[in-house]
Scaffold this active site. Structure first.
Site, mmCIF file in Angstrom:
data_model
loop_
_atom_site.group_PDB
_atom_site.id
_atom_site.type_symbol
_atom_site.label_atom_id
_atom_site.label_comp_id
_atom_site.label_asym_id
_atom_site.label_seq_id
_atom_site.Cartn_x
_atom_site.Cartn_y
_atom_site.Cartn_z
ATOM 1 N N ARG A 1 0.823 -1.219 0.000
ATOM 2 C CA ARG A 1 0.000 0.000 0.000
ATOM 3 C C ARG A 1 0.854 1.265 0.000
ATOM 4 O O ARG A 1 0.453 2.283 -0.561
ATOM 5 C CB ARG A 1 -0.943 -0.013 1.191
ATOM 6 C CG ARG A 1 -2.101 -0.943 0.939
ATOM 7 C CD ARG A 1 -3.099 -0.879 2.054
ATOM 8 N NE ARG A 1 -4.378 -1.415 1.608
ATOM 9 C CZ ARG A 1 -5.321 -1.845 2.426
ATOM 10 N NH1 ARG A 1 -5.127 -1.811 3.732
ATOM 11 N NH2 ARG A 1 -6.454 -2.311 1.950
ATOM 12 N N LYS B 1 -19.956 -16.521 1.819
ATOM 13 C CA LYS B 1 -21.409 -16.398 1.944
ATOM 14 C C LYS B 1 -22.059 -15.823 0.697
ATOM 15 O O LYS B 1 -21.488 -14.972 0.038
ATOM 16 C CB LYS B 1 -21.744 -15.465 3.106
ATOM 17 C CG LYS B 1 -21.461 -16.058 4.461
ATOM 18 C CD LYS B 1 -21.808 -15.052 5.525
ATOM 19 C CE LYS B 1 -21.756 -15.690 6.909
ATOM 20 N NZ LYS B 1 -22.067 -14.690 7.931
ATOM 21 N N GLY C 1 -10.722 -8.704 -0.047
ATOM 22 C CA GLY C 1 -9.590 -8.913 0.845
ATOM 23 C C GLY C 1 -8.925 -10.264 0.651
ATOM 24 O O GLY C 1 -7.749 -10.350 0.281
ATOM 25 N N GLY D 1 -13.221 -3.769 0.564
ATOM 26 C CA GLY D 1 -14.607 -3.319 0.712
ATOM 27 C C GLY D 1 -14.989 -2.258 -0.305
ATOM 28 O O GLY D 1 -16.084 -2.299 -0.870
HETATM 29 P P1 ADP Z 1 -13.193 -11.677 -0.116
HETATM 30 O O1 ADP Z 1 -12.535 -11.220 1.171
HETATM 31 O O2 ADP Z 1 -12.187 -11.863 -1.207
HETATM 32 O O3 ADP Z 1 -14.343 -10.814 -0.526
HETATM 33 P P2 ADP Z 1 -14.837 -13.579 1.283
HETATM 34 O O4 ADP Z 1 -14.566 -12.810 2.526
HETATM 35 O O5 ADP Z 1 -16.196 -13.537 0.727
HETATM 36 O O6 ADP Z 1 -13.785 -13.137 0.147
HETATM 37 O O7 ADP Z 1 -14.510 -15.123 1.523
HETATM 38 C C1 ADP Z 1 -13.242 -15.612 1.797
HETATM 39 C C2 ADP Z 1 -13.309 -16.846 2.637
HETATM 40 O O8 ADP Z 1 -14.184 -17.812 2.110
HETATM 41 C C3 ADP Z 1 -11.955 -17.532 2.707
HETATM 42 O O9 ADP Z 1 -11.447 -17.395 4.007
HETATM 43 C C4 ADP Z 1 -12.262 -18.991 2.348
HETATM 44 O O10 ADP Z 1 -11.634 -19.920 3.213
HETATM 45 C C5 ADP Z 1 -13.751 -19.071 2.521
HETATM 46 N N1 ADP Z 1 -14.327 -20.154 1.718
HETATM 47 C C6 ADP Z 1 -14.337 -20.274 0.389
HETATM 48 N N2 ADP Z 1 -14.924 -21.440 0.027
HETATM 49 C C7 ADP Z 1 -15.287 -22.067 1.168
HETATM 50 C C8 ADP Z 1 -15.919 -23.309 1.462
HETATM 51 N N3 ADP Z 1 -16.314 -24.117 0.486
HETATM 52 N N4 ADP Z 1 -16.136 -23.630 2.750
HETATM 53 C C9 ADP Z 1 -15.743 -22.785 3.734
HETATM 54 N N5 ADP Z 1 -15.141 -21.610 3.528
HETATM 55 C C10 ADP Z 1 -14.902 -21.251 2.258
HETATM 56 MG MG MG Z 2 -13.262 -11.278 3.224
#
Ligand code: ADP
Ligand code: MG
Length: 414
Positions: free
Chosen positions: A38, A220, A371, A394
């Protein structure tokens, strides 16, 4: 609409307040900076401003200070100041307050080419967005006064304002909105980092080249619904991975074992599948395991089958990887948010790895945000081989959801 940048305004001889995002990850024990990406990302903007014969007053937050001076010690910016001085090759005067006597004194003595780094802007209560009083529906008056006072005190230090803190652009804090409002329009601009992020968002949302493919994974569905809804009308294919796979599996009447699901979203998933037709692409197969018993090994389950009791879906399967990789490789635009599986735990990183690799082979525009997704791409060493890894988790996601930011509304169009 393109925003006024530092190229468009007169900076010569000015003391320029630059809101940067030096919210760097630190080693919990030693406080050492574990990743200075950063800080490096802001260097072109800082160098450009200095080259105009101007000086810099830098504003950033670091972490989430609580207001307790002892507990907040690790959030002081001394380490950040030292690293910046190393990277930019000039002295950096780090002061111990933001608008107090030390800051005012350092700012008043600034000469062209000089750099002052203010202390963590979140140490000051006025930085916060005033809470809305539920009774009156209006912001708390005392907090609002404090917020405005703080913005005015910051503004008094300099003669122009630059926002190069993309990762904070979705926040309405004083240094993001009330502060630029203190300056005449021709003294407000964005820096090169924010300009690049906005250019990519424009490539994705306003004028995407087709085929346009979105890859969506992560933990989610609920946190990604806004994103799915804003992207669906624009994309040719929306590829689903990550844990949200299992809510879609439930929607198709399958058993999902111990997988992470959101039963309250099954109806939403069903209606998405109905309205989006073939645009939504679901996995062909998934890899399941037992979280508390790695010795149980893994199994590949076809998407149309039930997941056995006690087994949990952790990754997209080998047939899915091949299918998704082929779609990604032949795309003209790709946006990816959310790891394809639980990539922190081997071997469930393989789906995410395969997709990261496919992105590096796609000749089109490839953008990665979020993230954990950015972290995964960095970890796999693919960050330099995609067009863009957003510096804002975010902020990037909210922009993709179609949200407009106040921090950018206050910067004039060019
Ligand atoms: P980002 O931060 O890139 O927006 P998210 O916060 O939505 O992504 O999700 C990231 C998390 O989702 C990771 O820590 C990963 O381990 C988890 N994840 C992805 N697929 C699964 C799964 N099938 N079961 C449990 N956790 C999962
Ligand atoms: Mg995340």
């Amino acid at each position: 609409m393109a925003k006024q940048t530092i190229r468009d305004i007169d900076l010569k001889g000015k003391k320029v307040l630059v809101r940067v995002d030096f919210n760097v990850p630190q080693d919990k024990k030693t406080g050492a900076i574990s990743d200075d990406r950063r800080i490096r990302a802001a260097l072109p903007t800082l160098q450009y401003i200095l080259d105009q014969g101007a000086s810099l007053i830098l504003i950033t937050h670091l972490g989430r200070p609580t207001g307790d001076p002892v507990a907040d010690q690790p959030y002081r910016l001394d380490e950040v100041g030292r690293r910046l001085a190393e990277l930019i090759g000039r002295p950096v005067v780090k002061v111990n307050d933001t608008v107090g006597p030390e800051a005012r004194n350092a700012a008043s003595q600034l000469k062209p080419g000089g750099i002052v780094l203010l202390e963590n802007v979140r140490f000051n209560k006025g930085e916060k967005v005033p809470k809305i009083d539920p009774k009156t529906g209006k912001p708390d008056e005392q907090a609002l006064a404090l917020h405005r006072e703080f913005a005015a005190a910051l503004a008094a230090l300099g003669e122009a304002y630059v926002n190069d803190a993309f990762g904070t652009c979705h926040r309405d804090e004083a240094s993001m909105v009330a502060l630029p409002e203190q300056f005449p329009p021709d003294c407000r601009a964005i820096g090169f980092l924010v300009e690049k992020e906005l250019q990519i968002l424009n490539d994705l949302l306003a004028a995407p080249k087709h085929p346009f493919v979105a890859l969506m994974g992560g933990a989610k569905v609920s946190t990604k619904l806004g994103l799915i809804q804003n992207l669906l009308p624009r994309v040719d294919h929306l590829l689903i991975g990550g844990a949200m796979t299992y809510t879609f599996m439930l929607a198709q009447g399958r058993k999902t074992g111990a997988s992470l699901v959101e039963p309250e979203l099954v109806e939403t998933a069903k209606s998405l599948l109905e309205t989006a037709g073939a645009k939504i692409v679901l996995p062909k197969d998934v890899v399941v395991g037992k979280a508390d018993d790695p010795s149980a090994g893994t199994q590949v389950i076809e998407f149309g089958q039930d997941i056995p009791d006690g087994w949990e879906g952790f990754d997209i399967g080998p047939a899915t990887r091949e299918h998704y990789a082929a779609i990604v490789r032949s795309a003209a635009t790709v946006v990816w948010n959310g790891p394809m599986g639980r990539f922190e735990v081997k071997p469930f990183d393989e789906g995410t790895l395969a997709i990261a690799h496919a992105l590096t082979e796609c000749p089109g525009i490839t953008a990665v945000g979020g993230g954990e997704t950015a972290e995964a791409v960095e970890k796999l060493g693919a960050a330099d081989k995609v067009s863009h890894v957003s510096t804002g988790g975010g902020a990037f996601l909210e922009a993709l959801e179609g949200k407009q930011f106040n921090s950018l509304r206050v910067i004039p169009d060019r």
